[in-house]
Design a protein around this motif. Sequence first.
Motif, PDB file in Angstrom:
ATOM      1  N   LEU A 166       0.842  -1.207   0.000  1.00 40.30           N
ATOM      2  CA  LEU A 166       0.000   0.000   0.000  1.00 40.30           C
ATOM      3  C   LEU A 166       0.875   1.254   0.000  1.00 40.30           C
ATOM      4  CD1 LEU A 166      -2.813  -0.917   2.585  1.00 40.30           C
ATOM      5  CD2 LEU A 166      -2.851  -1.169   0.098  1.00 40.30           C
ATOM      6  N   ALA A 167       1.943   1.235   0.821  1.00 43.92           N
ATOM      7  CA  ALA A 167       2.824   2.407   0.914  1.00 43.92           C
ATOM      8  C   ALA A 167       3.513   2.670  -0.420  1.00 43.92           C
ATOM      9  CB  ALA A 167       3.858   2.197   2.019  1.00 43.92           C
ATOM     10  N   ALA A 168       3.962   1.610  -1.073  1.00 40.46           N
ATOM     11  CA  ALA A 168       4.651   1.782  -2.363  1.00 40.46           C
ATOM     12  C   ALA A 168       3.720   2.416  -3.391  1.00 40.46           C
ATOM     13  CB  ALA A 168       5.158   0.432  -2.876  1.00 40.46           C
ATOM     14  N   LEU A 169       2.483   1.937  -3.437  1.00 31.43           N
ATOM     15  CA  LEU A 169       1.517   2.473  -4.400  1.00 31.43           C
ATOM     16  C   LEU A 169       1.183   3.929  -4.093  1.00 31.43           C
ATOM     17  CD1 LEU A 169      -0.028   0.817  -6.717  1.00 31.43           C
ATOM     18  CD2 LEU A 169       1.359  -0.533  -5.176  1.00 31.43           C
ATOM     19  N   THR A 170       0.953   4.210  -2.805  1.00 32.01           N
ATOM     20  CA  THR A 170       0.614   5.575  -2.393  1.00 32.01           C
ATOM     21  C   THR A 170       1.751   6.530  -2.748  1.00 32.01           C
ATOM     22  OG1 THR A 170      -0.746   4.674  -0.629  1.00 32.01           O
ATOM     23  CG2 THR A 170      -0.127   6.985  -0.423  1.00 32.01           C
TER      24      THR A 170
END
Length: 339
Positions: A40-44
């Motif tokens: 999720l962090a990578a995508l955000t």
Amino acid sequence: MPAVKAYFDETQNLHHPQSYLTRGAMRAPQEVPARIPPLLAALTDMGVDIDTPRDHGMRPISAVHAMGYLRYLESAHRRWPEDWGAEVISNIYVRKNNPMKGILAETAYYIADGSSPIGPDTWRAAYASAQCALSAADDIAAGQTSAYAICRPPGHHARPDAAGGFCFLNNAAIAADYLRETYDKVAVLDPDMHHGQGIQEIFWERDDILYVSIHGDPTNFYPVVTGFEDERGEGKGFGYNINLPMPHGSSEEFFFDKFEEALTAIRLFEADVIVVALGFDTYYEDPQAKVSVTSEGFGQMGRLLAATGKPICVIQEGGYDVDHLGINATHFFGGLNSE
Ligand SMILES: [Zn+2]
């Protein structure tokens, strides 16, 4: 504006296996909720919006899974006596001549191995995971060039009527079959470390959905009894199931030779759309890895997929090196958005 749209539902992380049985021992599970935050962090960080999936109901799920199996998954934990243990895990496996009397007999039929414990929320999590796949497929059908379903639990080992290998509902197969409503020819490319025997079995006799899997040689490696080159499909599906096993210890260069071979097959098939069963467990430091893909290699994979010019529906499968999932996803989606 990033081309990728992504889907995840917090319900998915209510599935939290406590242990699993593999190679003669109970071990700590690798398919755990901790896999999700780095993704999720990578995508955000890449500016990708992560949406809650839309509910498509049961029809696209029951199109690839047997009704009896779905009833079992929905009810198994409720029917499992509390004093037996916190999770439904089978030690008996009988498919033929199983009278299906009682929860133990049903578990012996519908659970294929010791790596798919059913907890109190497993059904809800698997259902939400499948809805992510369907929501990503919707975006592709509506003309998006790519979409990403952050599926957990993963799906490619789930057979029409059996759970196995951390998988319950076959998210990639559900999305591929659903995309047939919009497209004539759907290719499923599965570069996860393991053979996706569930996808193979679901589309075994179909010539409208091509399955191409690149994976570690299944000899003494999950799923052990499938994934060999001579499994080619049957009837009109003969030739539309392609297995490209790699010897354990293969180099990244060898992996990409197989990846190019897979893309060539997809080109010859003239697929309208590609569903990618994406595993990060080919990463050289992953506990499941039998090949040596680097973070840059995932970028290369994304670029090669973008260069096909086909819409790409990405379904998350394996990947258990939690510390490197974020960087590997960043490279993959950076590559996919490069064209
Ligand atoms: Zn895998």
